[in-house]
Design an enzyme around this catalytic site. Structure first.
Site, PDB file in Angstrom:
ATOM      1  N   HIS A 243       0.551  -6.277  42.301  1.00 40.08           N
ATOM      2  CA  HIS A 243      -0.307  -5.047  41.220  1.00 40.08           C
ATOM      3  C   HIS A 243       1.015  -4.300  40.069  1.00 40.08           C
ATOM      4  CE1 HIS A 243      -3.212  -3.127  39.543  1.00 40.08           C
ATOM      5  NE2 HIS A 243      -4.185  -2.247  40.156  1.00 40.08           N
TER       6      HIS A 243
ATOM      7  N   TYR B 202       0.049   1.197  37.163  1.00 40.75           N
ATOM      8  CA  TYR B 202       0.046   1.831  38.269  1.00 40.75           C
ATOM      9  C   TYR B 202       1.544   2.013  38.031  1.00 40.75           C
ATOM     10  CZ  TYR B 202      -4.862   2.385  39.367  1.00 40.75           C
ATOM     11  OH  TYR B 202      -5.970   2.671  39.552  1.00 40.75           O
TER      12      TYR B 202
ATOM     13  N   ARG C  32     -16.776  -7.383  38.037  1.00 41.77           N
ATOM     14  CA  ARG C  32     -18.183  -6.623  38.204  1.00 41.77           C
ATOM     15  C   ARG C  32     -19.529  -8.035  38.469  1.00 41.77           C
ATOM     16  NH1 ARG C  32     -16.758  -3.634  33.093  1.00 41.77           N
ATOM     17  NH2 ARG C  32     -15.653  -5.320  32.589  1.00 41.77           N
TER      18      ARG C  32
HETATM   19  C1  FNR Z   1     -11.643  -2.789  39.716  1.00 42.10           C
HETATM   20  N1  FNR Z   1     -10.963  -3.240  39.128  1.00 42.10           N
HETATM   21  C2  FNR Z   1      -9.308  -3.686  40.187  1.00 42.10           C
HETATM   22  N2  FNR Z   1      -8.659  -4.452  38.987  1.00 42.10           N
HETATM   23  C3  FNR Z   1      -7.313  -4.231  40.289  1.00 42.10           C
HETATM   24  O1  FNR Z   1      -6.526  -5.013  39.636  1.00 42.10           O
HETATM   25  N3  FNR Z   1      -6.633  -3.780  41.669  1.00 42.10           N
HETATM   26  C4  FNR Z   1      -8.038  -3.359  41.668  1.00 42.10           C
HETATM   27  O2  FNR Z   1      -8.199  -2.389  42.999  1.00 42.10           O
HETATM   28  C5  FNR Z   1      -9.303  -3.046  41.049  1.00 42.10           C
HETATM   29  N4  FNR Z   1     -10.516  -1.347  41.199  1.00 42.10           N
HETATM   30  C6  FNR Z   1     -11.457  -2.213  40.751  1.00 42.10           C
HETATM   31  C7  FNR Z   1     -13.008  -1.614  41.782  1.00 42.10           C
HETATM   32  C8  FNR Z   1     -14.198  -1.743  41.370  1.00 42.10           C
HETATM   33  C9  FNR Z   1     -15.248  -1.358  41.982  1.00 42.10           C
HETATM   34  C10 FNR Z   1     -14.136  -2.124  39.061  1.00 42.10           C
HETATM   35  C11 FNR Z   1     -14.994  -2.443  38.480  1.00 42.10           C
HETATM   36  C12 FNR Z   1     -12.680  -3.079  38.461  1.00 42.10           C
HETATM   37  C13 FNR Z   1     -10.125  -4.170  37.532  1.00 42.10           C
HETATM   38  C14 FNR Z   1     -11.459  -5.645  37.725  1.00 42.10           C
HETATM   39  O3  FNR Z   1     -10.114  -6.493  38.472  1.00 42.10           O
HETATM   40  C15 FNR Z   1     -11.208  -6.421  36.567  1.00 42.10           C
HETATM   41  O4  FNR Z   1      -9.729  -6.581  36.341  1.00 42.10           O
HETATM   42  C16 FNR Z   1     -12.683  -5.651  35.756  1.00 42.10           C
HETATM   43  O5  FNR Z   1     -13.314  -5.154  36.170  1.00 42.10           O
HETATM   44  C17 FNR Z   1     -12.405  -6.439  34.732  1.00 42.10           C
HETATM   45  O6  FNR Z   1     -13.365  -7.486  35.176  1.00 42.10           O
HETATM   46  P1  FNR Z   1     -14.609  -8.201  34.848  1.00 42.10           P
HETATM   47  O7  FNR Z   1     -15.204  -6.912  35.653  1.00 42.10           O
HETATM   48  O8  FNR Z   1     -14.964  -7.859  33.913  1.00 42.10           O
HETATM   49  O9  FNR Z   1     -15.255  -9.539  35.467  1.00 42.10           O
END
Ligand code: FNR
Length: 386
Positions: A187, A192, A349
């Protein structure tokens, strides 16, 4: 007819991925001292049963002080391995692949989980106090600068802290292997620890880990190399391709002249860094953005981060790229892969809204359904009988 590229298999370092779909990592704040619980088994197991060929689990802390909250997943201790092995065993028994996102939250660590806030009758702020499992006294970042109002001001990481982080990543990667994970994702995004070190916005150090571009990316490259050595499967990296503060009042332009004068992290540095990650043995770069500056102005529209993936794919040959962010329809996801803008697509999501998305995408793109083995006999009998 040839398979739509979204459903074309691809083998990376000997690991066969059945299609180009990845589950985006999503924190669930449901771990017990970093260990996976029944929630993880059922949640990630159900994704495998619903056609997500590769499940990437949530941000998983490589050190206890690297947790976003006390309830975050972890692989900082051998005692956590068995709990995650239970999850990957189930995924493997159902023809899936499993990846884990190895994370350290840096200055954004030690915050409170929303439902714990309510249950504990919490009246404090964003930061978890010691009574509710907090660890604010151990939080560090590159420089003593808080991310935003309400966040901790971190201690400035000492050379010993930096070494502990690198060693923590190596040990967590070895534990990921022992826990049965097929691949890892580091990550490096969302403000972070790794992102904090690479960005001149948050890294004001004057030692070997701050200042010039080369010094700012030093920790990141040390982590990339040590994980590459510790883990013999595919290694992915998630990056924030830009901090989205160009044009924001008060933010200097990214290219004022000399490279040492970058004021924030953007696509030019991402492209340069991508080639270094590739040379350090990273197989795939996954493109997210933002998270390191509350002034960010993100133009959120469909597939808004895919152009970053496409840019780097064009300029950094030999590195696979992933796109994520509002890629919600099968047609859009397939088009991005068919056009060669990205090799993999992650959904976040949309998975939570519609767990059956892969089956629906297969139908929409004319690909045979691929249900779990348990359904196949009944399925085949009914197909024969009509
Ligand atoms: C996330 N996202 C996220 N990203 C990441 O790198 N590590 C994580 O642990 C998390 N946690 C997380 C929790 C929740 C509930 C959401 C909705 C999002 C970001 C996620 O991986 C993604 O990049 C974004 O949500 C954008 O993609 P979507 O949702 O538009 O498909």
């Amino acid at each position: 007819a040839p398979l739509p590229k979204l459903f074309e298999p691809l083998t990376i370092r000997g690991v066969p991925f059945q299609n180009r779909l990845l589950v985006a990592p999503m924190c669930t704040y449901s771990a017990d001292e970093g260990k996976a619980t029944d929630f993880h088994l059922v949640h990630y197991g159900s994704l495998t049963l619903r056609g997500w060929g590769s499940v990437l689990t949530e941000a998983t802390a490589v050190l206890p002080e690297g947790r976003i909250s006390p309830q975050c997943a972890g692989l900082w201790d051998d005692a956590q391995i068995a709990s995650w092995k239970r999850v990957t065993d189930f995924i493997h028994a159902n023809r899936g692949k499993a990846g884990v996102q190895l994370a350290h939250a840096g200055r954004k660590a030690g915050t409170q989980t929303t439902w714990v806030l309510k249950e504990a009758g919490w009246t404090g702020g964003l930061i978890a106090s010691d009574e509710v499992g907090g660890f604010s006294s151990t939080v560090y970042g590159p420089s003593p600068i808080a991310f935003a109002k309400g966040y901790l001001t971190p201690a400035e990481a000492t050379p010993a802290d930096i070494q502990r982080v690198v060693d923590g990543y190596a040990a967590a990667a070895r534990r990921a292997k022992a826990a049965g994970f097929d691949y890892v994702q580091i990550h490096g995004a969302h403000g972070y620890l790794i992102h904090e070190f690479t960005s001149p916005n948050s890294n004001k150090r004057t030692d070997a880990y701050g200042g010039s571009y080369d010094k700012r990316v030093r920790l990141a490259l040390e982590i990339a190399r040590t994980v590459r050595e510790a883990f013999d499967g595919p290694v992915q990296w998630r990056i924030s391709a830009t901090e989205w503060i160009e044009g924001v009042a008060g933010a200097e332009k990214q290219f004022p002249g000399a490279e040492e004068e970058y004021a924030w992290w953007g696509l030019e540095q991402t492209t340069r860094f991508a080639a270094q990650l590739r040379d350090a043995g990273v197989d795939l770069l996954d493109f997210s953005s933002g998270g390191n500056d509350p002034r960010q102005q993100v133009p959120v529209t469909g597939a808004y981060q895919a152009p970053f993936a496409a840019h780097v794919k064009k300029h950094v040959p030999g590195l696979l790229v992933g796109a994520v962010g509002l890629i919600n329809t099968p047609e859009l996801a397939n088009e991005i892969v068919e056009n060669g803008e990205a090799d993999f697509i992650s959904l976040g999501r949309e998975i939570l809204r519609n767990v059956d998305w892969p089956f629906e995408a297969a139908a929409a793109l004319g690909v045979a359904a691929n249900p779990a083995e348990q359904y196949r006999r009944g399925w085949a009998e009914r197909e024969i009988k009509g």
